[in-house]
Motif scaffolding. Structure first.
Motif, mmCIF file in Angstrom:
data_model
loop_
_atom_site.group_PDB
_atom_site.id
_atom_site.type_symbol
_atom_site.label_atom_id
_atom_site.label_comp_id
_atom_site.label_asym_id
_atom_site.label_seq_id
_atom_site.Cartn_x
_atom_site.Cartn_y
_atom_site.Cartn_z
ATOM 1 N N LEU A 187 59.983 20.195 58.765
ATOM 2 C CA LEU A 187 58.924 19.370 59.340
ATOM 3 C C LEU A 187 58.908 19.461 60.856
ATOM 4 O O LEU A 187 57.841 19.547 61.478
ATOM 5 C CB LEU A 187 59.094 17.912 58.899
ATOM 6 N N CYS A 188 60.080 19.449 61.474
ATOM 7 C CA CYS A 188 60.137 19.536 62.933
ATOM 8 C C CYS A 188 59.552 20.857 63.429
ATOM 9 O O CYS A 188 58.815 20.893 64.424
ATOM 10 C CB CYS A 188 61.581 19.374 63.414
ATOM 11 N N VAL A 189 59.866 21.958 62.741
ATOM 12 C CA VAL A 189 59.297 23.255 63.133
ATOM 13 C C VAL A 189 57.791 23.259 62.887
ATOM 14 O O VAL A 189 57.019 23.828 63.669
ATOM 15 C CB VAL A 189 59.997 24.397 62.378
ATOM 16 N N HIS A 190 57.357 22.608 61.810
ATOM 17 C CA HIS A 190 55.921 22.479 61.544
ATOM 18 C C HIS A 190 55.219 21.746 62.696
ATOM 19 O O HIS A 190 54.110 22.122 63.101
ATOM 20 C CB HIS A 190 55.714 21.720 60.233
ATOM 21 N N VAL A 191 55.860 20.732 63.241
ATOM 22 C CA VAL A 191 55.271 19.979 64.347
ATOM 23 C C VAL A 191 55.158 20.862 65.592
ATOM 24 O O VAL A 191 54.149 20.816 66.309
ATOM 25 C CB VAL A 191 56.105 18.717 64.635
ATOM 26 N N ILE A 192 56.168 21.689 65.843
ATOM 27 C CA ILE A 192 56.070 22.624 66.964
ATOM 28 C C ILE A 192 54.906 23.583 66.743
ATOM 29 O O ILE A 192 54.159 23.900 67.676
ATOM 30 C CB ILE A 192 57.390 23.393 67.146
ATOM 31 N N ARG A 193 54.735 24.027 65.521
ATOM 32 C CA ARG A 193 53.604 24.909 65.209
ATOM 33 C C ARG A 193 52.290 24.193 65.494
ATOM 34 O O ARG A 193 51.352 24.766 66.038
ATOM 35 C CB ARG A 193 53.685 25.331 63.737
ATOM 36 N N ARG A 194 52.221 22.908 65.149
ATOM 37 C CA ARG A 194 51.015 22.124 65.408
ATOM 38 C C ARG A 194 50.761 21.971 66.897
ATOM 39 O O ARG A 194 49.633 22.054 67.375
ATOM 40 C CB ARG A 194 51.165 20.737 64.773
ATOM 41 N N ASP A 195 51.824 21.733 67.655
ATOM 42 C CA ASP A 195 51.689 21.453 69.089
ATOM 43 C C ASP A 195 51.494 22.700 69.925
ATOM 44 O O ASP A 195 50.740 22.695 70.902
ATOM 45 C CB ASP A 195 52.926 20.702 69.598
ATOM 46 N N HIS A 196 52.222 23.780 69.566
ATOM 47 C CA HIS A 196 52.288 24.939 70.465
ATOM 48 C C HIS A 196 51.910 26.254 69.806
ATOM 49 O O HIS A 196 51.960 27.300 70.473
ATOM 50 C CB HIS A 196 53.700 25.048 71.063
ATOM 51 N N GLY A 197 51.564 26.236 68.532
ATOM 52 C CA GLY A 197 51.135 27.454 67.874
ATOM 53 C C GLY A 197 52.244 28.178 67.147
ATOM 54 O O GLY A 197 53.442 27.889 67.297
#
Length: 343
Positions: A187-197
């Motif tokens: 989930l944390c990596v998913h959030v980075i994907r959401r925020d920064h691509g």
């Protein structure tokens, strides 16, 4: 992986947050009796400096209901000067667990979470942290997940929450929940994907030595409620055989034959052992097998599709998009742009 330092001679002064308050502050809750693993996940993903990325990175603070020493599992103590005021003011709030899934969150924590939500903060939970979000009323009428062992209790205690026990994590916009500890990392990596691509998320995943993306809809691996079935070993044999023959056309009948079962019996045991269907499992394994070809070679997508057993490039692109939430070409570009020199 860095974790909060245990002290035996009293707390030392802590440095000020790395960035000014205008940065994207992430606040993670610490509580007495917690395991530091889930907090360590958050620290590793959001707390480490990432100077290699030309973006404004996160500013992490560890908060507690009562600032000061927080006793954790193992007899150690974590010390933080940050309390619920800092938690409520953060742009992203993460609750990694609760000390007791049968107890209500404190009124002070409920107030802080409610204030953060009203401000428009993104609020996340890992594992049993969903109970705090539900206890604050944030999950009423929303989809949420938690560790499979707590899912039934969460649904019973909070009937207004639409509990999905069969996924790794759920992104419901401003509220995100995940299953067990490892799913919290996804989930944390998913959030980075959401925020920064995807490029930056892929690079972070590589440094963590984890897959660039695990679909949140992937089933949790649920412990069997009955003693292990000898058929599980036969299922495992069929999986090993399938992995060695991914480039060939494979059918349920072939896999069942490898397990010396009828197709109907095989489907039932396969679902119980893996939480998914044989066809869905095969598709995902083929997609996963293609990642190395996209990352490490310049082979055309059409050739990649054939190399991992897809009938046509169209079929490959369709399934790749479902599993990875991007296209093969975009994944290749994002991976190479995001990773550069591999750590």
């Amino acid at each position: 992986m860095p974790i909060p330092t245990a002290t035996t001679t009293g707390p030392r002064p802590l440095p000020a947050p790395r960035r000014p308050a205008a940065a994207h502050r992430v606040a993670v809750l610490a509580y007495p009796g917690m395991s530091v693993f889930e907090t360590g996940i958050v620290t590793e993903v959001f707390g480490l400096a990432r100077p290699e990325f030309d973006v404004d990175w996160y500013d992490l603070v560890v908060c507690a209901e009562r600032p000061g020493p927080v006793p954790v599992v193992g007899g150690a103590s974590l010390h933080t000067p940050y309390g619920l005021a800092e938690l409520a003011a953060a742009r992203t709030v993460i609750v990694p667990g609760v000390p007791d899934v049968t107890a209500d969150p404190s009124p002070e924590l409920v107030t802080a979470l409610g204030e953060a939500h009203r401000r428009g903060a993104r609020i996340m939970s890992i594992c049993s942290g969903a109970f705090a979000l539900a206890g604050a009323g944030l999950l009423d009428g929303r989809r949420a997940t938690t560790h499979w062992r707590y899912a039934e209790l969460l649904a019973r205690r909070y009937p207004l929450v639409e509990v999905d026990p069969d996924v790794l994590y759920l992104d419901d916009g401003d509220l995100l929940t995940s299953a067990g500890s490892a799913a919290g990392l996804d989930l944390c990596v998913h959030v980075i994907r959401r925020d920064h691509g995807a490029a930056i998320a892929n690079a972070v995943a590589r440094r963590l030595v984890i897959p660039p993306h695990r679909d949140g809809g992937q089933a949790q691996f649920v412990e069997a409620p009955v003693p292990a079935d000898p058929a599980d070993d036969r299922i495992a044999v069929s999986l090993d055989w399938a992995l060695a023959h991914l480039t060939e056309p494979l059918s349920v009948a072939q896999l069942a034959d490898r397990s010396h079962m009828s197709s109907r019996t095989y489907l039932r045991h396969f679902a119980r052992a893996t939480g998914t269907s044989p066809i869905r499992w095969l598709v995902e394994q083929r997609v996963r097998a293609s990642l190395a070809l996209l990352e490490e070679t310049d082979v055309a997508v059409e050739q990649v599709a054939r190399a991992v057993g897809f009938d046509t490039p169209v079929t490959y692109r369709h399934h790749f998009g479902r599993v990875m939430l991007t296209s093969p070409s975009a994944y290749r570009r994002a991976f190479r742009t995001g990773v550069g020199e591999r750590a």
